[in-house]
Design an enzyme around this catalytic site. Sequence first.
Site, PDB file in Angstrom:
ATOM      1  N   LYS A   4       2.019  -3.396   6.526  1.00  0.00           N
ATOM      2  CA  LYS A   4       2.359  -3.595   5.105  1.00  0.00           C
ATOM      3  C   LYS A   4       3.881  -3.526   4.916  1.00  0.00           C
ATOM      4  O   LYS A   4       4.469  -4.313   4.175  1.00  0.00           O
ATOM      5  CB  LYS A   4       1.653  -2.541   4.240  1.00  0.00           C
ATOM      6  CG  LYS A   4       0.143  -2.712   4.191  1.00  0.00           C
ATOM      7  CD  LYS A   4      -0.237  -4.001   3.489  1.00  0.00           C
ATOM      8  CE  LYS A   4      -1.716  -4.253   3.428  1.00  0.00           C
ATOM      9  NZ  LYS A   4      -2.073  -5.537   2.813  1.00  0.00           N
ATOM     10  N   TYR A  22      -1.627   0.085  10.349  1.00  0.00           N
ATOM     11  CA  TYR A  22      -1.923  -0.550   9.052  1.00  0.00           C
ATOM     12  C   TYR A  22      -0.713  -0.446   8.118  1.00  0.00           C
ATOM     13  O   TYR A  22      -0.237  -1.456   7.568  1.00  0.00           O
ATOM     14  CB  TYR A  22      -3.148   0.113   8.409  1.00  0.00           C
ATOM     15  CG  TYR A  22      -3.340  -0.268   6.968  1.00  0.00           C
ATOM     16  CD1 TYR A  22      -3.873  -1.504   6.618  1.00  0.00           C
ATOM     17  CD2 TYR A  22      -2.952   0.594   5.935  1.00  0.00           C
ATOM     18  CE1 TYR A  22      -4.025  -1.859   5.283  1.00  0.00           C
ATOM     19  CE2 TYR A  22      -3.095   0.243   4.612  1.00  0.00           C
ATOM     20  CZ  TYR A  22      -3.641  -0.986   4.287  1.00  0.00           C
ATOM     21  OH  TYR A  22      -3.773  -1.337   2.967  1.00  0.00           O
ATOM     22  N   SER A  33       0.834  -1.201   0.000  1.00  0.00           N
ATOM     23  CA  SER A  33       0.000   0.000   0.000  1.00  0.00           C
ATOM     24  C   SER A  33       0.869   1.250   0.000  1.00  0.00           C
ATOM     25  O   SER A  33       1.977   1.254   0.566  1.00  0.00           O
ATOM     26  CB  SER A  33      -0.867  -0.005   1.261  1.00  0.00           C
ATOM     27  OG  SER A  33      -1.467   1.253   1.457  1.00  0.00           O
TER      28      SER A  33
HETATM   29  N1  UFG Z   1     -12.705  11.263   2.683  1.00  0.00           N
HETATM   30  C1  UFG Z   1     -13.668  12.199   2.962  1.00  0.00           C
HETATM   31  N2  UFG Z   1     -14.886  11.747   3.370  1.00  0.00           N
HETATM   32  C2  UFG Z   1     -15.186  10.430   3.506  1.00  0.00           C
HETATM   33  C3  UFG Z   1     -14.187   9.473   3.199  1.00  0.00           C
HETATM   34  C4  UFG Z   1     -12.951   9.935   2.794  1.00  0.00           C
HETATM   35  O1  UFG Z   1     -13.440  13.411   2.873  1.00  0.00           O
HETATM   36  O2  UFG Z   1     -16.312  10.106   3.886  1.00  0.00           O
HETATM   37  C5  UFG Z   1     -11.377  11.733   2.219  1.00  0.00           C
HETATM   38  C6  UFG Z   1     -10.237  11.240   3.092  1.00  0.00           C
HETATM   39  O3  UFG Z   1     -10.047  12.098   4.195  1.00  0.00           O
HETATM   40  C7  UFG Z   1      -9.080  11.216   2.093  1.00  0.00           C
HETATM   41  C8  UFG Z   1      -9.763  10.898   0.743  1.00  0.00           C
HETATM   42  O4  UFG Z   1     -11.140  11.194   0.938  1.00  0.00           O
HETATM   43  O5  UFG Z   1      -8.505  12.488   2.010  1.00  0.00           O
HETATM   44  C9  UFG Z   1      -9.639   9.448   0.363  1.00  0.00           C
HETATM   45  O6  UFG Z   1     -10.050   8.659   1.476  1.00  0.00           O
HETATM   46  P1  UFG Z   1     -10.316   7.086   1.390  1.00  0.00           P
HETATM   47  O7  UFG Z   1     -10.764   6.654   2.750  1.00  0.00           O
HETATM   48  O8  UFG Z   1     -11.199   6.778   0.234  1.00  0.00           O
HETATM   49  O9  UFG Z   1      -8.898   6.487   1.051  1.00  0.00           O
HETATM   50  P2  UFG Z   1      -7.524   6.680   1.850  1.00  0.00           P
HETATM   51  O10 UFG Z   1      -6.661   7.550   0.987  1.00  0.00           O
HETATM   52  O11 UFG Z   1      -7.684   7.075   3.246  1.00  0.00           O
HETATM   53  O12 UFG Z   1      -7.051   5.156   1.923  1.00  0.00           O
HETATM   54  C10 UFG Z   1      -6.433   4.503   0.918  1.00  0.00           C
HETATM   55  C11 UFG Z   1      -6.669   3.014   1.029  1.00  0.00           C
HETATM   56  C12 UFG Z   1      -6.094   2.481   2.292  1.00  0.00           C
HETATM   57  C13 UFG Z   1      -4.658   2.867   2.351  1.00  0.00           C
HETATM   58  C14 UFG Z   1      -4.490   4.349   2.224  1.00  0.00           C
HETATM   59  C15 UFG Z   1      -3.039   4.747   2.199  1.00  0.00           C
HETATM   60  O13 UFG Z   1      -8.040   2.762   0.974  1.00  0.00           O
HETATM   61  O14 UFG Z   1      -6.220   1.090   2.316  1.00  0.00           O
HETATM   62  O15 UFG Z   1      -5.072   4.779   1.017  1.00  0.00           O
HETATM   63  O16 UFG Z   1      -2.897   6.029   2.654  1.00  0.00           O
HETATM   64  F1  UFG Z   1      -4.095   2.512   3.497  1.00  0.00           F
END
Ligand code: UFG
Length: 325
Positions: A145, A141, A117
């Site tokens: 990884k 997490y 990841s």
């Molecule tokens: N976000 C929102 N509202 C929501 C959900 C997410 O504003 O309801 C924002 C988050 O704060 C982030 C972006 O949208 O800035 C993307 O969020 P996600 O949860 O969709 O994805 P992440 O980037 O947090 O996570 C992904 C993978 C994880 C991994 C991570 C690595 O899904 O498994 O990238 O940083 F660990």
Amino acid sequence: MATILITGGAGYIGSHTCKLLASVGHLPVAFDNLSNGHADAVRWGPLQTGDICDRRQLRAAFEAWRPESVIHFAGLIEVGRSTADPATFYRANVAGSLALLEEMAAVGLRRIVFSSSAAVYGIPVSSPIPEEAPPAPVSPYGETKRAVEAMLDAFARACGINYAALRYFNAAGADPEGELGERHDPETHLIPRALRTALGLEPELVIFGTDYPTPDATAVRDYVHVSDLAAAHVAALDRLASGGGPLTTNIGTGSGRSVQQVLESCRRISGCRIPARTAPRRAGDPPELVAATGRAARDLGWRPHLSDLDSIIATAWAWHSARGA
Ligand code: UFG
């Protein structure tokens, strides 16, 4: 035709990869404990119910199917929960991967593709992020990884296991033929949450953070279509089968999209208003995560084909709206 054991084969990326493997003539055997996966997503090969933490179940699967390679998706993914409950994450992700590698070594199975990841990078100091950037995970997490990447390297040197560790950026979208899609419970990811709000299943989308140093002040991510991710796994298997050495590579597009851009695309494609409100940053979220893409292109011959934001959201919307969930 090769038999490939797919741990986590009933999950989101695993099931899309099984479908692609079958379409190119392989037999994907899904090995999944169904704690988060879905039995009805296993349609392109057999389902062997089992847990990677249980070495007897692993050995039974290896004996029953005699796979020539393993693709290892099984693991826990919610970053926030990993902070609250690190023991469960280390057990599932690190101890589970160790059991898998030990059983592989015991039966002489030498090829593995691993789901790593972008979380291994933590808060990157530059963008796009090259693979050479020092790993500095900021969540348990991400630490799990990174630990498995280190374990793969040690097993490669000690007993000749050959591996490809794929550092995914943001997996998103759904099977273009509508047969598979994203089904997490709880759902924490941006695109399914926005589309569930469009369907009236959530009252509003919460935008986490509007004070980032990005063009529109919301966080930027590199969204990669799940079918493109599946293709990266097939390319990685081909590389291992043809004698390519160990590889750790980013799998992303090299283009960043902001939360606000994602929301606007979801509104346009769904034709729904999607109410949204802003809230403070989510703990541990970096401002920007965008992949450097040169290594995947050079060493895997992999490039994304479906990962423009509108294709990602159109396929995801088709999936969520057809299911009403
Ligand atoms: N976000 C929102 N509202 C929501 C959900 C997410 O504003 O309801 C924002 C988050 O704060 C982030 C972006 O949208 O800035 C993307 O969020 P996600 O949860 O969709 O994805 P992440 O980037 O947090 O996570 C992904 C993978 C994880 C991994 C991570 C690595 O899904 O498994 O990238 O940083 F660990």
